[in-house]
Design a protein around this motif. Structure first.
Motif, mmCIF file in Angstrom:
data_model
loop_
_atom_site.group_PDB
_atom_site.id
_atom_site.type_symbol
_atom_site.label_atom_id
_atom_site.label_comp_id
_atom_site.label_asym_id
_atom_site.label_seq_id
_atom_site.Cartn_x
_atom_site.Cartn_y
_atom_site.Cartn_z
ATOM 1 N N GLY A 73 -1.192 8.660 -5.057
ATOM 2 C CA GLY A 73 -1.391 9.873 -4.274
ATOM 3 C C GLY A 73 -0.769 11.082 -4.946
ATOM 4 O O GLY A 73 -0.344 11.016 -6.105
ATOM 5 N N ILE A 102 8.379 7.458 2.851
ATOM 6 C CA ILE A 102 7.162 6.797 3.321
ATOM 7 C C ILE A 102 7.581 5.587 4.152
ATOM 8 O O ILE A 102 8.005 4.551 3.618
ATOM 9 N N LYS A 134 0.273 4.545 -2.248
ATOM 10 C CA LYS A 134 0.248 5.927 -1.745
ATOM 11 C C LYS A 134 1.150 6.820 -2.584
ATOM 12 O O LYS A 134 0.762 7.933 -2.966
ATOM 13 N N SER A 135 2.327 6.326 -2.890
ATOM 14 C CA SER A 135 3.256 7.143 -3.665
ATOM 15 C C SER A 135 2.796 7.312 -5.104
ATOM 16 O O SER A 135 2.822 8.416 -5.650
ATOM 17 N N ARG A 164 0.816 -1.226 0.000
ATOM 18 C CA ARG A 164 0.000 0.000 0.000
ATOM 19 C C ARG A 164 0.841 1.264 0.000
ATOM 20 O O ARG A 164 0.403 2.314 -0.489
ATOM 21 N N ALA A 165 2.043 1.191 0.543
ATOM 22 C CA ALA A 165 2.914 2.374 0.520
ATOM 23 C C ALA A 165 3.232 2.779 -0.917
ATOM 24 O O ALA A 165 3.343 3.971 -1.229
#
Lengths: 221, 221
Positions: free
Chosen positions: A211, A218, A207-208, A203-204
């Motif tokens: 997002g 992160i 996010k990057s 999920r990181a």
């Protein structure tokens, strides 16, 4: 084989990334534990091109800028570049030589930096770079000084390069703890470290990539 | 010429550093703005051996481990090693190549790391290493990505190596902002950065060398 349009008719050229579904994302280091976590998450919504040193949809030698250029020429414009690859030498400080320390700087640091330098012309407006460091520059272990040095370098590179990115490009670095799936092989070297669920690490990267943030480390712990 | 006992009868062998006056300190990069600030402070209370690439009490090529070994053999045991040297390429992100980025990793990062690796046997029990990074990995400027990357690497190296130091050796890195004396040459590239008094930078080296802390990034702003 990837379902990304790499082979077969190219999909419509994206001229601007808007963070939506169906992005074309290249993941270098896709076969590693972290790369698999990133691909599992991103592959749910996007066309992921899996790249490895010796296997994958494509292969690349990150230490060779001309080989990276060849890879980007083959793939065409992408919305995001994700780098999860990079070797370092794990050994005691007292055993390290100039060569063993430089190895990590060349393989992990320069490999990922090369992807960014080459990718500046390959990523569409508003696209992103996501690099990968790790926990060892904030929570060190014995034999980890090569990794700690490389991780710190990548964080510095993200800070220094984020402010000079053209065309709204973004850059972040994901810094995960030891993945749960890596514990059987590496856990003995990480006393007291809490394993991180691979899904959280994946999920990181979402996010990057999806997002809007840039210039971030992160952390996934 | 230094008053450090380098030439003439060697002073009594120190077997353990206790943080007092009269330490024998080697400063590599002594001719630079930061090196001069460190020497001005440390020279008030200690025997400072000033080392440069081309001038000083001694000369050394930090990129050459055998040349560093030669330097330590000539100097004998020291209480502290201070590294204030290291070049990087200042240029736009889009102009950087693999070679220009690697230059800083080899010169600034590996140069200082080489001093530590070679110094592990040359520094007395309880002695210290003090490296030098800079502001650009936390407060970046245009053209500064090479420096930001090198600075981050050095911070990572300090974290990774501090926990493996033998014999009570300590290691810190001083991270100063732009020195007041450097403003005439470099100030135009650092818009809005507050110049730092050289005396404050010098004291950071006293904190690292004479204090008891380890594993620290000593920020001077």
């Amino acid at each position: 084989m990837c379902q990304c349009g790499l082979i077969g008719p190219a999909r419509q050229r994206r001229v601007k990334n808007t963070g939506g579904q169906g992005m074309k994302i290249i993941v270098v280091g896709a076969n590693g534990d972290i790369g698999q976590a990133a691909c599992a998450e991103l592959g749910q919504r996007h066309d992921v091109i899996r790249v490895g040193r010796t296997s994958g949809d494509l292969t690349v030698d990150m230490s060779d800028r001309s080989d990276i250029d060849r890879m980007f020429a083959k793939v065409g414009p992408v919305d995001a570049v994700v780098a999860t690859a990079g070797d370092v030498k794990f050994m005691a400080l007292a055993e390290h030589t100039s060569d063993s320390m430089l190895f990590g700087l060349q393989q992990k640091v320069m490999g990922q930096i090369n992807l960014v330098l080459a990718g500046l012309d390959a990523v569409v407006d508003g696209g992103s770079f996501t690099l990968t460091s790790g926990v060892l520059d904030r929570d060190p272990i014995r034999f980890g000084v090569g990794a700690a040095t490389a991780n710190g370098a990548l964080a510095g590179f993200v800070t220094g390069s984020a402010i000079e990115m053209p065309r709204g490009l973004r850059i972040n670095v994901v810094s995960p703890g030891l993945l749960d799936v890596s514990v059987p092989r590496y856990g003995q070297w990480f006393p007291g470290h809490n394993p991180v669920a691979s899904e959280r690490v994946g999920r990181a990267y979402a996010k990057s990539v999806e997002g809007a943030a840039t210039w971030q480390v992160i952390i996934v712990e």
